[in-house]
Scaffold this active site. Structure first.
Site, PDB file in Angstrom:
ATOM      1  N   GLU A  46       0.844  -1.195   0.000  1.00 40.38           N
ATOM      2  CA  GLU A  46       0.000   0.000   0.000  1.00 40.38           C
ATOM      3  C   GLU A  46       0.882   1.249   0.000  1.00 40.38           C
ATOM      4  OE1 GLU A  46      -2.435   1.619  -0.541  1.00 40.38           O
ATOM      5  OE2 GLU A  46      -3.856   1.907   1.082  1.00 40.38           O
ATOM      6  N   ASP A  72       0.161  10.956  -5.978  1.00 44.38           N
ATOM      7  CA  ASP A  72      -0.268  12.046  -6.855  1.00 44.38           C
ATOM      8  C   ASP A  72      -0.936  13.194  -6.115  1.00 44.38           C
ATOM      9  OD1 ASP A  72      -2.728  10.593  -6.189  1.00 44.38           O
ATOM     10  OD2 ASP A  72      -3.641  11.838  -7.741  1.00 44.38           O
ATOM     11  N   ASP A  90      -3.141   6.727   6.129  1.00 53.82           N
ATOM     12  CA  ASP A  90      -3.471   8.066   6.615  1.00 53.82           C
ATOM     13  C   ASP A  90      -4.586   7.929   7.666  1.00 53.82           C
ATOM     14  OD1 ASP A  90      -3.823  10.779   6.886  1.00 53.82           O
ATOM     15  OD2 ASP A  90      -4.769  11.083   4.940  1.00 53.82           O
TER      16      ASP A  90
HETATM   17  P1  IMP Z   1      -6.513   6.399   4.151  1.00 55.93           P
HETATM   18  O1  IMP Z   1      -6.967   7.766   4.604  1.00 55.93           O
HETATM   19  O2  IMP Z   1      -5.569   5.762   5.157  1.00 55.93           O
HETATM   20  O3  IMP Z   1      -7.682   5.514   3.811  1.00 55.93           O
HETATM   21  O4  IMP Z   1      -5.683   6.628   2.814  1.00 55.93           O
HETATM   22  C1  IMP Z   1      -6.357   6.741   1.613  1.00 55.93           C
HETATM   23  C2  IMP Z   1      -5.475   6.988   0.453  1.00 55.93           C
HETATM   24  O5  IMP Z   1      -5.337   8.393   0.324  1.00 55.93           O
HETATM   25  C3  IMP Z   1      -4.037   6.469   0.476  1.00 55.93           C
HETATM   26  O6  IMP Z   1      -3.926   5.116   0.086  1.00 55.93           O
HETATM   27  C4  IMP Z   1      -3.410   7.381  -0.555  1.00 55.93           C
HETATM   28  O7  IMP Z   1      -3.578   6.877  -1.867  1.00 55.93           O
HETATM   29  C5  IMP Z   1      -4.196   8.670  -0.393  1.00 55.93           C
HETATM   30  N1  IMP Z   1      -3.388   9.658   0.344  1.00 55.93           N
HETATM   31  C6  IMP Z   1      -3.426   9.954   1.659  1.00 55.93           C
HETATM   32  N2  IMP Z   1      -2.511  10.913   1.955  1.00 55.93           N
HETATM   33  C7  IMP Z   1      -1.906  11.213   0.774  1.00 55.93           C
HETATM   34  C8  IMP Z   1      -0.828  12.114   0.419  1.00 55.93           C
HETATM   35  O8  IMP Z   1      -0.235  12.827   1.237  1.00 55.93           O
HETATM   36  N3  IMP Z   1      -0.476  12.124  -0.899  1.00 55.93           N
HETATM   37  C9  IMP Z   1      -1.064  11.346  -1.846  1.00 55.93           C
HETATM   38  N4  IMP Z   1      -2.048  10.485  -1.548  1.00 55.93           N
HETATM   39  C10 IMP Z   1      -2.461  10.415  -0.247  1.00 55.93           C
END
Ligand code: IMP
Length: 172
Positions: free
Chosen positions: A97, A157, A101
């Site tokens: 992955e 991205d 975040d």
């Molecule tokens: P989650 O919030 O842990 O579900 O993360 C969701 C997705 O958001 C990640 O897999 C990334 O693809 C995208 N993401 C979160 N933070 C960033 C960032 O700083 N840059 C680019 N993509 C991000």
């Protein structure tokens, strides 16, 4: 958009080698490993990581997930756009992955694999951010960010730009 380098190409390369060495401790040489790339953000990390596992019987598979929200925050709604193709039953799976975040995507993936009868699955992530909404963590993490910054490059991205950069950059 102004970008500031956080991890350069050589730093990323060296850290991925180290991470692969950690992962190898979990892998018996005679077993098949399914490496699963979570598209699209993990693509560069995935390719460089699996290249470090040359001496193993590695199968490659892909899922595509979308997590709805605006450009910089997750809503918690994760949808599967592309499913796995390999039969993972009884096999070890390494989920690769990009970023953990809020944790919603990882939570989704953990649930997704919990009823697939895999032998064991572990999660490797490139970057760990400090603002979880749900309490989930990867088993292997390449880099930990100590503050909540938006990062791009090396697969990541901003509105589909910058994925092809070799280093990891903060968007200023
Ligand atoms: P989650 O919030 O842990 O579900 O993360 C969701 C997705 O958001 C990640 O897999 C990334 O693809 C995208 N993401 C979160 N933070 C960033 C960032 O700083 N840059 C680019 N993509 C991000």
């Amino acid at each position: 958009m102004e970008l500031q380098e956080i991890y350069g190409k050589e730093t990323v390369r060296a850290r991925i080698k180290e991470l692969a060495d950690e992962i190898k401790k979990w892998l018996p040489k005679n077993e098949t490993l399914v490496c699963l790339c979570v598209l699209r953000g993990a693509i560069m990390f995935f390719v460089d990581l699996v290249r470090e596992l040359e001496e193993y019987d590695v199968r490659l598979d892909f899922v595509s997930l979308v997590s709805y929200g605006d450009a910089t925050s997750s809503s918690g709604k994760v949808t599967l756009l592309q499913d796995i193709r390999e039969n993972v039953e009884g096999k070890r799976v390494l989920i690769v992955e990009d970023i953990v975040d809020s944790g919603y995507t990882l939570q989704y993936l953990k649930r997704f694999f919990s009823d697939k009868n895999v032998k064991e699955f572990k999660i490797a992530c490139l970057l760990d951010k400090p603002c979880r909404q749900v309490d989930v963590n990867a088993d292997y993490t390449a880099f930990k960010l100590d503050s909540d910054r938006y990062v791009v490059g090396y697969g990541l991205d901003a509105a589909q730009k910058y994925r092809n950069l070799n280093g990891i950059y903060e968007v200023k």
